[in-house]
Motif scaffolding. Structure first.
Motif, short mmCIF file in Angstrom:
data_model
loop_
_atom_site.label_atom_id
_atom_site.label_comp_id
_atom_site.label_asym_id
_atom_site.label_seq_id
_atom_site.Cartn_x
_atom_site.Cartn_y
_atom_site.Cartn_z
N ARG A 28 0.84 -1.21 0.00
CA ARG A 28 0.00 0.00 0.00
C ARG A 28 0.87 1.26 0.00
NH1 ARG A 28 -5.29 1.40 0.72
NH2 ARG A 28 -5.65 3.16 2.11
N ALA A 29 1.84 1.30 0.93
CA ALA A 29 2.73 2.47 1.02
C ALA A 29 3.69 2.50 -0.17
CB ALA A 29 3.52 2.42 2.32
N GLY A 30 4.28 1.33 -0.50
CA GLY A 30 5.23 1.26 -1.60
C GLY A 30 4.57 1.60 -2.93
N GLY A 31 3.37 1.04 -3.14
CA GLY A 31 2.64 1.32 -4.38
C GLY A 31 2.33 2.79 -4.53
N TYR A 32 1.89 3.39 -3.44
CA TYR A 32 1.54 4.83 -3.44
C TYR A 32 2.76 5.69 -3.76
CZ TYR A 32 0.09 9.38 -1.58
OH TYR A 32 -0.18 10.72 -1.43
N ILE A 33 3.88 5.41 -3.08
CA ILE A 33 5.10 6.24 -3.25
C ILE A 33 5.72 6.01 -4.62
CG2 ILE A 33 7.47 6.64 -2.42
CD1 ILE A 33 5.61 7.63 -0.32
#
Length: 455
Positions: A28-33
């Motif tokens: 979730r965080a990696g995909g967003y960034i």
């Protein structure tokens, strides 16, 4: 101090340290960034996921898929493929994110998650730190990421067969008929278990495979590049021309000659660099190695008129140096070899195909090619120290004096390398030279002195 990312992604015992919850948050965080830094041309961002054969791959894969799709990212499931396949397929499918679920050469209870950017390179430290910061916010109930609804939610998408695309890529690069060459492959019950034998067969080699029946539990178990003894036996039994061993995620290669003798990463790199030089393809006449490469490699490189560029320990430093100057080959003694003209990370299958094609073209035996260098005895002893002395041990006069004395003694016939461990309270003492008894005594004495003075 980073909480999750180490030198090679996020690793830990699966379902204990590396949980599905953490995998979901990472996606979730990696995909967003990561997708923030990509250009989608109005399309949804795209991620690709590949795994090795560990039992924990499924629980982590579906958690990653949930994380990616929850922030509006479509996902390609590449299945069981090597780490370098994901690096290549990220570029091939024009994906924004490549994701590998593997703990490489570690035992089966471990697993890891590693991201590649859209160019197939490992993430920059700054981006990993951004991902960590975002996970911290999520854990403090401050999830700032929008969760799309309706048709903006991501989904699992089908593309042409990822494994076929990677095998085509390997075949086109090597493009050598290996007919008449008998090879034994040790696929470590890991990610290469189907792909490596298939590509060698397509290139008409005679193939015998061992450690190719993964059951989720036997990856790297008494097999592969870190345990090549069964491969050595199989090469002799099969009367093969060459043996080739990969690790669990197939980014490393260790070879065995027809006599059952090991051909390590240093020798493989030199054989390949010399071949590239003869073909006028060795950029700036440079081979990139780390400080841990054997003294024999330095001597042989000089004899073969090949220049060396020397980096710190770790494939990331090798890659940085190669990218900076556009060098074509570099790697480590462990068999992690990068051919930057073809892929962005070490690729065990690619290295094995290139080495096999050099063997076929040379019309020599593997043992003859391996004579390119003599391996000098290398003794490595760890000195336990208090963490506060890890960087300052040289300030203690007795230690500095002892090191100076050893360096003077070894100046004509060897090498002394002392460095702090990156992860543990240790100072590593490595001495190379012709006389193994002498260097063993020296290394033990020095390590003991460092431990005593740095309690």
């Amino acid at each position: 101090m980073r909480k999750y990312f180490g030198t090679d992604g996020v690793r830990g015992i699966a379902n204990e340290e590396l949980t599905p919850t953490l995998a979901y948050k990472l996606a979730r965080a990696g995909g967003y960034i990561i997708s923030k830094y990509s250009h989608h041309d109005g399309q949804k961002p795209l991620a690709i996921i590949g795994t090795d054969t560990r039992i924990s791959k499924d629980t982590l894969k579906y958690a990653l898929m949930a994380g990616f799709t929850s922030v509006g990212i479509d996902v390609i499931d590449a299945g069981i493929v090597p780490t370098p396949a994901v690096a290549y397929l990220t570029r091939f499918f024009k994906a924004d994110i490549g994701t590998v679920i593997s703990a490489s050469h570690n035992p089966m209870e471990y697993n890891g998650i590693k991201f590649f950017n859209s160019q197939g390179f490992k993430l920059a430290d700054a981006i990993e730190e951004e991902i960590e910061d975002l996970i911290e916010q999520m854990e403090n109930k401050k999830d700032i990421i929008n969760s799309p609804t309706h048709n903006a939610i991501g989904r699992l998408v089908k593309r042409e067969n990822p494994k076929e695309a990677y095998m085509d890529f390997l075949q086109k690069i090597v493009n050598t008929d290996l007919k008449g060459l008998k090879v034994v492959l040790d696929t470590s019950n890991g990610a290469a278990y189907k792909i490596a034998p298939e590509v060698f067969k397509r290139l008409k080699a005679t193939v015998h495979t061992i450690a190719d029946k993964p059951n989720g539990l036997n990856i790297n178990w008494d097999c592969g590049s870190t345990h090549p003894q069964n491969l050595q036996k199989a090469v002799l039994q099969q009367k093969a021309d060459i043996g080739l061993a990969y690790d669990g995620d197939s980014d490393r290669l260790i070879a065995v000659d027809e006599k059952g003798e090991i051909v390590d990463g240093d020798k493989i790199m030199l054989i390949c660099a010399k071949h590239l030089k003869e073909q006028d393809k060795l950029k700036d006449n440079k081979l990139v190695v780390t400080v841990m490469s054997n003294l024999g490699l330095h001597i042989s490189a000089k004899q073969n008129d090949i220049d060396l560029s020397i980096t710190g320990v770790g494939d990331r430093y090798v890659l940085e140096e190669m990218l900076k100057y556009g060098y074509s080959i570099g790697g480590e003694q462990s068999g992690h070899i990068i051919f930057l003209d073809y892929n962005t990370t070490g690729d065990g299958i690619l290295s094995s195909l290139i080495l096999s094609s050099i063997l076929k073209q040379s019309k020599k035996k593997m043992s003859e090619l391996a004579k390119i260098m003599d391996i000098y005895p290398q003794v490595l002893v760890n000195a336990k120290v208090d963490n506060k002395f890890k960087q300052t041990y040289m300030e203690i006069p007795e230690i500095a004096q002892k090191i100076k004395h050893i360096e003077e003694d070894m100046a004509q016939e060897g090498r002394v390398l002392i460095r702090p461990s990156g992860t543990e309270p240790l100072v590593r003492v490595m001495i190379e030279g012709k006389d193994e008894d002498k260097i063993t005594t020296m290394a033990n004495e020095l390590a003991q002195l460092i431990s005593e003075k740095c309690k």
